[in-house]
Design a protein around this motif. Structure first.
Motif, PDB file in Angstrom:
ATOM      1  N   ARG A  91       0.845  -1.206   0.000  1.00  0.00           N
ATOM      2  CA  ARG A  91       0.000   0.000   0.000  1.00  0.00           C
ATOM      3  C   ARG A  91       0.876   1.249   0.000  1.00  0.00           C
ATOM      4  O   ARG A  91       0.560   2.241  -0.676  1.00  0.00           O
ATOM      5  CB  ARG A  91      -0.928  -0.010   1.216  1.00  0.00           C
ATOM      6  CG  ARG A  91      -1.795   1.228   1.332  1.00  0.00           C
ATOM      7  CD  ARG A  91      -2.676   1.190   2.562  1.00  0.00           C
ATOM      8  NE  ARG A  91      -3.774   0.244   2.409  1.00  0.00           N
ATOM      9  CZ  ARG A  91      -4.680  -0.013   3.358  1.00  0.00           C
ATOM     10  NH1 ARG A  91      -4.592   0.600   4.531  1.00  0.00           N
ATOM     11  NH2 ARG A  91      -5.642  -0.873   3.137  1.00  0.00           N
ATOM     12  N   GLU A 137      -6.296  -5.279   3.463  1.00  0.00           N
ATOM     13  CA  GLU A 137      -7.670  -5.285   2.998  1.00  0.00           C
ATOM     14  C   GLU A 137      -7.868  -4.037   2.138  1.00  0.00           C
ATOM     15  O   GLU A 137      -7.484  -2.936   2.533  1.00  0.00           O
ATOM     16  CB  GLU A 137      -8.632  -5.287   4.182  1.00  0.00           C
ATOM     17  CG  GLU A 137      -8.571  -6.573   4.995  1.00  0.00           C
ATOM     18  CD  GLU A 137      -9.352  -6.491   6.292  1.00  0.00           C
ATOM     19  OE1 GLU A 137      -9.655  -7.553   6.855  1.00  0.00           O
ATOM     20  OE2 GLU A 137      -9.652  -5.369   6.742  1.00  0.00           O
ATOM     21  N   SER A 138      -8.475  -4.214   0.960  1.00  0.00           N
ATOM     22  CA  SER A 138      -8.592  -3.113   0.006  1.00  0.00           C
ATOM     23  C   SER A 138      -9.512  -2.019   0.530  1.00  0.00           C
ATOM     24  O   SER A 138     -10.377  -2.257   1.381  1.00  0.00           O
ATOM     25  CB  SER A 138      -9.127  -3.618  -1.334  1.00  0.00           C
ATOM     26  OG  SER A 138      -8.184  -4.448  -1.957  1.00  0.00           O
ATOM     27  N   GLU A 196      -7.293   2.801  -2.079  1.00  0.00           N
ATOM     28  CA  GLU A 196      -6.182   1.981  -2.569  1.00  0.00           C
ATOM     29  C   GLU A 196      -6.430   1.518  -4.001  1.00  0.00           C
ATOM     30  O   GLU A 196      -5.512   1.496  -4.832  1.00  0.00           O
ATOM     31  CB  GLU A 196      -5.975   0.773  -1.656  1.00  0.00           C
ATOM     32  CG  GLU A 196      -4.794  -0.099  -2.068  1.00  0.00           C
ATOM     33  CD  GLU A 196      -4.618  -1.302  -1.170  1.00  0.00           C
ATOM     34  OE1 GLU A 196      -4.327  -2.388  -1.701  1.00  0.00           O
ATOM     35  OE2 GLU A 196      -4.790  -1.150   0.059  1.00  0.00           O
ATOM     36  N   LEU A 197      -7.666   1.145  -4.323  1.00  0.00           N
ATOM     37  CA  LEU A 197      -7.979   0.741  -5.688  1.00  0.00           C
ATOM     38  C   LEU A 197      -7.772   1.912  -6.655  1.00  0.00           C
ATOM     39  O   LEU A 197      -7.380   1.715  -7.813  1.00  0.00           O
ATOM     40  CB  LEU A 197      -9.412   0.237  -5.764  1.00  0.00           C
ATOM     41  CG  LEU A 197      -9.698  -1.106  -5.059  1.00  0.00           C
ATOM     42  CD1 LEU A 197     -11.179  -1.433  -5.129  1.00  0.00           C
ATOM     43  CD2 LEU A 197      -8.866  -2.234  -5.654  1.00  0.00           C
ATOM     44  N   GLU A 249      -7.278   1.141 -10.704  1.00  0.00           N
ATOM     45  CA  GLU A 249      -8.405   0.279 -11.052  1.00  0.00           C
ATOM     46  C   GLU A 249      -9.707   1.062 -11.162  1.00  0.00           C
ATOM     47  O   GLU A 249     -10.576   0.728 -11.970  1.00  0.00           O
ATOM     48  CB  GLU A 249      -8.570  -0.829 -10.011  1.00  0.00           C
ATOM     49  CG  GLU A 249      -7.394  -1.784  -9.905  1.00  0.00           C
ATOM     50  CD  GLU A 249      -7.251  -2.693 -11.120  1.00  0.00           C
ATOM     51  OE1 GLU A 249      -8.179  -2.690 -11.959  1.00  0.00           O
ATOM     52  OE2 GLU A 249      -6.230  -3.372 -11.240  1.00  0.00           O
ATOM     53  N   ASN A 299     -11.232  -5.988 -15.561  1.00  0.00           N
ATOM     54  CA  ASN A 299     -11.143  -6.279 -14.127  1.00  0.00           C
ATOM     55  C   ASN A 299     -12.442  -6.015 -13.376  1.00  0.00           C
ATOM     56  O   ASN A 299     -12.540  -6.306 -12.186  1.00  0.00           O
ATOM     57  CB  ASN A 299     -10.027  -5.446 -13.484  1.00  0.00           C
ATOM     58  CG  ASN A 299      -8.648  -5.860 -13.967  1.00  0.00           C
ATOM     59  OD1 ASN A 299      -8.470  -6.972 -14.473  1.00  0.00           O
ATOM     60  ND2 ASN A 299      -7.669  -4.970 -13.827  1.00  0.00           N
ATOM     61  N   THR A 305     -14.177  -8.873 -11.582  1.00  0.00           N
ATOM     62  CA  THR A 305     -13.536  -9.313 -10.329  1.00  0.00           C
ATOM     63  C   THR A 305     -13.809  -8.340  -9.197  1.00  0.00           C
ATOM     64  O   THR A 305     -14.134  -8.744  -8.073  1.00  0.00           O
ATOM     65  CB  THR A 305     -12.019  -9.459 -10.533  1.00  0.00           C
ATOM     66  OG1 THR A 305     -11.775 -10.421 -11.563  1.00  0.00           O
ATOM     67  CG2 THR A 305     -11.337  -9.910  -9.245  1.00  0.00           C
ATOM     68  N   LEU A 306     -13.709  -7.049  -9.478  1.00  0.00           N
ATOM     69  CA  LEU A 306     -13.770  -6.048  -8.419  1.00  0.00           C
ATOM     70  C   LEU A 306     -15.196  -5.672  -8.018  1.00  0.00           C
ATOM     71  O   LEU A 306     -15.461  -5.381  -6.847  1.00  0.00           O
ATOM     72  CB  LEU A 306     -13.005  -4.789  -8.838  1.00  0.00           C
ATOM     73  CG  LEU A 306     -11.498  -4.967  -9.065  1.00  0.00           C
ATOM     74  CD1 LEU A 306     -10.881  -3.668  -9.549  1.00  0.00           C
ATOM     75  CD2 LEU A 306     -10.807  -5.449  -7.793  1.00  0.00           C
ATOM     76  N   ASN A 316      -7.141  -7.021  -2.633  1.00  0.00           N
ATOM     77  CA  ASN A 316      -7.250  -6.978  -4.091  1.00  0.00           C
ATOM     78  C   ASN A 316      -6.637  -8.229  -4.735  1.00  0.00           C
ATOM     79  O   ASN A 316      -5.415  -8.381  -4.763  1.00  0.00           O
ATOM     80  CB  ASN A 316      -6.538  -5.725  -4.610  1.00  0.00           C
ATOM     81  CG  ASN A 316      -6.705  -5.529  -6.099  1.00  0.00           C
ATOM     82  OD1 ASN A 316      -7.207  -6.393  -6.804  1.00  0.00           O
ATOM     83  ND2 ASN A 316      -6.264  -4.380  -6.580  1.00  0.00           N
ATOM     84  N   ALA A 352      -4.109  -7.456  -7.678  1.00  0.00           N
ATOM     85  CA  ALA A 352      -2.771  -7.040  -7.236  1.00  0.00           C
ATOM     86  C   ALA A 352      -1.988  -8.227  -6.694  1.00  0.00           C
ATOM     87  O   ALA A 352      -0.784  -8.362  -6.963  1.00  0.00           O
ATOM     88  CB  ALA A 352      -2.898  -5.954  -6.174  1.00  0.00           C
TER      89      ALA A 352
END
Length: 680
Positions: free
Chosen positions: A51, A86-87, A91-92, A97, A130, A133-134, A177, A180
């Motif tokens: 991070r 933990e995302s 952070e994304l 992303e 992506n 997934t996200l 994530n 990542a």
């Protein structure tokens, strides 16, 4: 009656010392088993906070390419692990992303005015490949937080609206994530997830699904973020923690335990117990420290953590800071590379660790070894420790020897049934105090006997020889307390510092106080009460008040130096570094520079002068410090042995220097006195 009891106890004491010897011998196989345990895991993992790397990259003109380049350099330097939190939406966004907007920004993006009362958070997916997934990760996470999420589009781009204020929404945790983690895995890094207990309700099935995905990525260990481990909760009976532990065991995943936290993470000890201590110790260099720490200091710190404290995971942070002096934003990534690789022809941390027998790789928990018939051996050690305590009591009150032994055995057995951990910790402390106390008290008694039995002053050569023999005998008896500590506290929870030796402050004070008590109140042709009355009747002068003040200040400073949280000056840190680099293992300053030289010189002087016993009282510091060295159970046993032997060797040399200096001063004083008398 009392004299008869004293004589009977004196006869028994000779046989009871054999019991102590049997206990010491019984502890030796247990000590060997601990050494096997400590050498069973020699891989070290060097982990960087991913991070932080994303945050640093976010300050660069081309964040994604910068992060990729730094990953290559860090891997080449020796970093072999990446910590993935933990995302969060923030952070994304750093990872490129998604883009995240508050309500006003989202309205402008759509060419509209902000709707009154709209304080939601909006996001769009930057990479359509992506989104599949996200999107479910984000939706499921906010559902667990009790927050409504709905689809949203902007200029044809797919996104989501989170019914939560921007500042709150970007902080809410969600599954680490997976994109990542897969990228980092493909780059050759070991993945170390950092989990929290921040979800309001623990979901065992969801957490197990996370762990399954970690297992597929080859994850072997997780760390924890925040003040509690996952599943700890508040006011629960640890059912969630047990469920989390069961998932960890099923997936073959262990944990890391950070050292030197102000407060240990809640639930860490119970969780370690639930997973059969599949755990390693971790050392973190904090974000604030990394911005100012010098390369040499960081180098020393990482090396000492591994070889002196059984650390198997080194955790590095790397945030960007605004450097007002240089007028730019800086980060410590290059310093990390330089420290790990070395520069200007010097070895780096990786090479130094290899020289000490450690390799950078996937760390394993210690393979716990046990001695054959360990329960029996520890039982004999407990009996011997109780006997040692009774013998020490007998030195001060001979009539109480056998009574103390019987009561100690009965009380110890009862306490072991009710609270076994408390019993072994109390007995370990008692043995640690009594071994150096008994050793020095017996030395004082022997010195008095030698002075009283000698008709003429003992020659210098005989005094040096006698001092050497008495120093060796006293040291051996003091060291007898070490096997008791090691055997009684031989459990992996002590190596992991989930439990600790208790009573360090008392150990550092009690032997000195008891020896002083014996020197001043026992002997001298008077009773204890008579000696006490004589001392109390002495006039209190200004000199005595000053001396007591100095002694009190010295005692307070001495106490601040004890334990793991002892205060150390910057100058002493440099001195310690010199010792470490010179010998490879740093002897304890209070032993080789103060205690042993003063103790040895005190024995030499006490063979002729009664006041030499005062130096012996001061020198007791070294005798108890040797025992205390082994109370640091997270330090490898062999390292402690080397440290004590170095302290003894250097201390004896400095003791000889003190004796030579005293002899020179004594001769010069004799010549001056002779001339003064001749002149008179």
């Amino acid at each position: 009656m009392l004299q008869w009891l004293n004589r009977w106890n004196a006869r028994c004491a000779k046989w009871l010392w054999w019991v102590v010897l049997v206990g010491v011998v019984a502890a030796l196989p247990v000590m060997y088993a601990r050494m096997q345990t400590e050498t069973s895991a020699d891989n070290v993992e060097i982990v960087l906070d991913y991070r932080d790397l994303l945050q640093v990259g976010n300050m660069q003109p081309e964040p994604q390419s910068y992060v990729r380049e730094q990953l290559k350099q860090l891997k080449a330097a020796g970093v072999n692990g990446m910590a993935v939190f933990e995302s969060t939406l923030e952070e994304l966004a750093w990872a490129g992303e998604i883009n995240v907007y508050n309500a006003t920004q989202a309205a402008l993006l759509e060419g509209k005015l902000t709707q009154p009362g709209d304080n939601g958070t909006y996001l769009v997916f930057n990479r359509p490949e992506n989104e599949a997934t996200l999107r479910p990760i984000i939706e499921k996470a906010f559902a667990r937080h009790g927050v409504q999420v709905q689809s949203w589009t902007a200029k044809g781009e797919s996104g989501l609206r989170v019914n939560l204020g921007y500042d709150d929404a970007i902080m809410r945790p969600m599954q680490p994530n997976p994109i990542a983690m897969r990228m980092l895995k493909d780059a050759g890094f070991q993945i170390v997830p950092r989990l929290s207990d921040r979800f309001e309700k623990f979901d065992a099935n969801e957490t197990d699904a996370w762990l399954q995905s970690f297992q597929e990525l080859g994850v072997k260990r997780v760390l924890f973020d925040g003040e509690a481990v996952t599943g700890f909760g508040e006011g629960k009976k640890f059912y969630d923690l047990q469920a989390f532990a069961a998932s960890l065991k099923k997936r073959g995943i262990g944990i890391g335990i950070f050292e030197n936290l102000k407060v240990p993470q809640f639930g860490i000890a119970k969780l370690a117990n639930y997973i059969d201590y599949n755990a390693i110790r971790a050392h973190s260099v904090g974000e604030a420290e990394m911005t100012v720490i010098k390369k040499k200091v960081l180098d020393d710190r990482l090396i000492l953590a591994v070889k002196d404290r059984d650390i198997r995971l080194l955790y590095l942070n790397a945030v960007s800071v605004k450097d007002a002096v240089k007028g730019k934003v800086s980060n410590p990534l290059q310093n990390i590379v330089d420290v790990l690789q070395g520069e200007e022809g010097e070895k780096g941390v990786i090479a130094k660790l290899h020289d000490f027998g450690y390799d950078v790789g996937e760390p394993n928990a210690f393979d716990v070894h046990h001695a054959s018939q360990e329960k029996l051996l520890r039982g004999l050690t407990m009996l011997a420790a109780i006997t040692l305590v009774a013998l020490t009591i007998g030195l001060f009150a001979p009539a109480l020897l056998l009574i103390a032994l019987v009561l100690g055995c009965i009380g110890g057995a009862g306490l072991y049934v009710v609270a076994p951990t408390l019993m072994v910790q109390a007995l370990a402390l008692a043995a640690a105090i009594c071994a150096p106390t008994a050793a020095v008290v017996l030395l004082v008694k022997k010195l008095r006997t030698l002075r009283e039995s000698s008709d003429a002053p003992i020659s210098v050569s005989r005094r040096i020889g006698g001092a050497l023999l008495l120093f060796a005998r006293t040291t051996v008896l003091s060291l007898a307390g070490i096997p008791f500590i090691v055997a009684l506290l031989n459990h992996i929870s002590y190596n992991l510092v989930l439990q600790q030796f208790r009573g360090v402050g008392l150990l550092h004070l009690a032997p000195i106080g008891l020896v002083a008590l014996y020197v001043f109140l026992y002997g001298g042709g008077n009773t204890v009460v008579g000696n006490a009355k004589r001392i109390l009747a002495m006039p209190l002068t200004v000199l005595w008040i000053v001396c007591l003040g100095v002694l009190g200040a010295a005692g307070m400073y001495y106490l601040t130096r004890t334990g793991n949280a002892g205060q150390v000056s910057g100058l002493e840190m440099q001195f310690r570094s010199i010792l470490e680099n010179t010998f490879g293992v740093r002897p304890r300053t209070k032993e080789f520079l103060l205690g042993h030289p003063v103790f040895f010189a005190g024995i030499f002087l006490a063979l002729r002068y009664r006041w030499g016993s005062v130096l012996i009282i001061a020198g007791t510091i070294a005798q108890l410090s040797m025992v205390d060295t082994f109370a640091h159970i997270h330090t490898p046993l062999l390292m402690s042995v080397i440290r004590v032997l170095l302290g003894l060797g250097i201390g004896l040399v400095l003791g000889f220097v003190l004796i030579v200096a005293w002899q020179i001063v004594e001769k010069l004083y004799a010549v001056w006195l002779k001339r003064s008398r001749a002149a008179a």
